[in-house]
Enzyme design. Structure first.
Site, short mmCIF file in Angstrom:
data_model
loop_
_atom_site.label_atom_id
_atom_site.label_comp_id
_atom_site.label_asym_id
_atom_site.label_seq_id
_atom_site.Cartn_x
_atom_site.Cartn_y
_atom_site.Cartn_z
N SER A 115 0.80 -1.23 0.00
CA SER A 115 0.00 0.00 0.00
C SER A 115 0.84 1.29 0.00
CB SER A 115 -0.96 -0.01 1.19
OG SER A 115 -1.89 -1.05 1.03
N GLY B 234 -5.26 -10.88 -9.25
CA GLY B 234 -5.59 -10.26 -7.97
C GLY B 234 -4.97 -8.89 -7.73
N ASP C 293 -12.64 -3.61 0.31
CA ASP C 293 -12.23 -4.83 -0.41
C ASP C 293 -13.32 -5.31 -1.38
OD1 ASP C 293 -9.63 -5.19 0.49
OD2 ASP C 293 -10.23 -6.40 2.22
N THR D 57 -4.55 -3.66 7.96
CA THR D 57 -4.30 -4.93 7.28
C THR D 57 -4.07 -6.03 8.31
OG1 THR D 57 -3.07 -5.98 5.49
CG2 THR D 57 -1.80 -4.52 6.93
N LYS E 243 -7.95 -6.58 10.83
CA LYS E 243 -9.18 -6.14 10.16
C LYS E 243 -10.42 -6.35 11.02
CE LYS E 243 -7.64 -6.51 5.35
NZ LYS E 243 -7.93 -7.04 4.02
N ASN F 156 -11.12 -2.30 6.63
CA ASN F 156 -9.76 -2.14 6.09
C ASN F 156 -9.39 -0.68 5.86
OD1 ASN F 156 -11.14 -1.44 3.76
ND2 ASN F 156 -9.85 -2.66 2.40
N TYR G 140 -2.07 -12.39 -5.66
CA TYR G 140 -1.34 -11.66 -6.71
C TYR G 140 0.17 -11.85 -6.65
CZ TYR G 140 -1.09 -8.25 -2.93
OH TYR G 140 -0.89 -7.65 -1.72
P1 NAP Z 1 -7.93 -16.03 5.93
O1 NAP Z 1 -9.04 -15.28 6.57
O2 NAP Z 1 -6.83 -16.57 6.77
O3 NAP Z 1 -8.61 -17.26 5.11
C1 NAP Z 1 -7.81 -18.21 4.47
C2 NAP Z 1 -8.68 -19.11 3.57
O4 NAP Z 1 -7.78 -19.98 2.84
C3 NAP Z 1 -9.63 -20.02 4.35
O5 NAP Z 1 -10.78 -20.25 3.59
C4 NAP Z 1 -8.79 -21.31 4.48
O6 NAP Z 1 -9.57 -22.48 4.64
C5 NAP Z 1 -8.13 -21.35 3.11
N1 NAP Z 1 -6.91 -22.17 3.11
C6 NAP Z 1 -5.70 -21.83 3.63
N2 NAP Z 1 -4.83 -22.85 3.43
C7 NAP Z 1 -5.51 -23.83 2.79
C8 NAP Z 1 -5.17 -25.13 2.33
N3 NAP Z 1 -3.92 -25.61 2.48
N4 NAP Z 1 -6.10 -25.87 1.69
C9 NAP Z 1 -7.36 -25.38 1.53
N5 NAP Z 1 -7.76 -24.15 1.96
C10 NAP Z 1 -6.84 -23.40 2.58
O7 NAP Z 1 -7.21 -15.16 4.79
P2 NAP Z 1 -7.85 -13.99 3.91
O8 NAP Z 1 -7.63 -12.69 4.58
O9 NAP Z 1 -9.23 -14.40 3.54
O10 NAP Z 1 -6.88 -14.00 2.62
C11 NAP Z 1 -6.91 -15.05 1.67
C12 NAP Z 1 -5.98 -14.70 0.50
O11 NAP Z 1 -6.48 -13.54 -0.17
C13 NAP Z 1 -4.56 -14.35 0.91
O12 NAP Z 1 -3.68 -14.95 -0.01
C14 NAP Z 1 -4.50 -12.85 0.78
O13 NAP Z 1 -3.20 -12.39 0.45
C15 NAP Z 1 -5.44 -12.61 -0.39
N6 NAP Z 1 -6.03 -11.26 -0.40
C16 NAP Z 1 -5.88 -10.52 -1.52
C17 NAP Z 1 -6.43 -9.25 -1.57
C18 NAP Z 1 -6.26 -8.40 -2.79
O14 NAP Z 1 -6.45 -7.17 -2.71
N7 NAP Z 1 -5.94 -8.96 -3.94
C19 NAP Z 1 -7.17 -8.73 -0.48
C20 NAP Z 1 -7.31 -9.55 0.66
C21 NAP Z 1 -6.73 -10.81 0.68
P3 NAP Z 1 -9.97 -23.00 6.14
O15 NAP Z 1 -11.15 -22.18 6.55
O16 NAP Z 1 -10.30 -24.43 5.94
O17 NAP Z 1 -8.78 -22.78 7.01
#
Ligand code: NAP
Length: 294
Positions: free
Chosen positions: A29, A258, A115, A74, A78, A99, A237
């Protein structure tokens, strides 16, 4: 001789914002906002703010005292930030996470969530042919998946299939988001069998897990069940072209990366703090890609 331009533009009336996280070094950011501040010639600064968990409340309360106009929030704050705010917007309440913070003239702090809008704006930007009429599949049920589902619901997608490794989390997501809404959210286990039997006639598939990110295993679902017009989006991303997007492109499907979500979600906060609605341009994307650490 280093460039003195940024020093010379800081007049003492400098508009201040930043990003609060722990750790914070990974955040892109400051580069995004720093690019826009330089591009638009604004007397402003946007700083990475490493705040330890035991000092989160103090740090939030200190924003108005230091003259900050607001901040992004972040990982891992959040949700943790919610008790320290004076009010939150409807979309932040719907998603259950914040956020973006805005400090009002009365020094009250409002939390919102950009988001969902960032995801939708990027989707429409990169895949203008996508329409809201068909069902969508979202893989994941974490914070980012909640924002994606809220965006799709609010855009009018009639049916959302949420596949998650821990199906109870998908059920919780469906229960809390579905209140007062007409969309149908179906929680499903993230298995090949469940995917193959349910993922039909999709207009959109979104990966909202960390799978496919550098250092993680990839999301391996059979994309042959998808029709030729399904758009495949990844919110990961790093790398920009995840294994999922690579497989979708090889099948001839439209893909959405992403990085655009990250850039688009930043616009609303920048406009609030610095008074200009910035544009997401190919030059900005190139700048971030050329200067990111991974
Ligand atoms: P989070 O709340 O920790 O959620 C993680 C998710 O991934 C859960 O659904 C989890 O499943 C799943 N997961 C993790 N490891 C796994 C595995 N080995 N097999 C199957 N499922 C798995 O994280 P979040 O904040 O939602 O972020 C998720 C991703 O989005 C990250 O990579 C983050 O960098 C990205 N993101 C991108 C942006 C953007 O602007 N492009 C914005 C926000 C986030 P369980 O529930 O079973 O644990």
């Amino acid at each position: 001789m280093p460039s003195l331009s940024s020093i010379l533009t800081h007049t003492g009336r400098t508009a201040l914002a930043g990003v609060i996280g722990w750790p914070i070094a990974h955040s892109q950011s400051p580069k995004v906002h720093g690019y826009w501040l330089a591009l638009y010639g604004i007397d402003g600064a946007y700083l990475p703010l490493a705040v330890s968990p035991d000092r989160l409340g103090e740090a939030i309360a200190g924003l108005p005292a230091l003259g900050f106009r607001g901040a992004n929030v972040t990982i891992p704050y959040k949700e943790a930030v919610l008790p320290f705010l004076d009010q939150i917007t409807d979309v932040a309440r719907q998603i259950g996470a914040v956020n973006t913070l805005i400090v009002g003239e009365d020094e009250r702090i409002t939390g919102t969530n950009t988001d969902a809008q960032g995801f939708l704006d990027n989707l429409r930007h990169q895949a203008p042919e996508w329409t809201t009429g068909c069902p969508a599949a979202v893989v994941g049920a974490g914070g980012a998946a909640r924002a994606v589902c809220a965006a799709l619901m609010n855009a009018g997608v009639p049916e959302i299939l949420v596949f998650n490794r821990t199906v109870e989390k998908a059920e919780d997501l469906a229960d809390s988001l579905q209140i007062h809404h007409t969309s149908n959210i179906h929680p499903l286990p993230l298995t090949e069998k469940s995917w193959k039997s349910h993922a039909k006639d999709l207009g959109l598939m979104v990966n909202a897990t960390a799978l496919g990110m550098c250092g993680h295993s990839s999301l391996s679902l059979d994309l042959d069940v998808l029709g030729p017009k399904t758009v495949v989006a990844d919110i990961v991303y790093t790398p920009l072209k995840t294994p999922l997007l690579d497989a979708a492109a090889r099948r001839g499907l439209k893909t959405v990366d992403g990085l655009g979500m990250l850039l688009h979600q930043a616009r609303a906060g920048f406009a609030q703090w610095f008074g200009v609605m910035p544009e997401v341009t190919p030059d900005l994307r190139d700048f971030i890609l050329a200067n990111r650490d991974v």
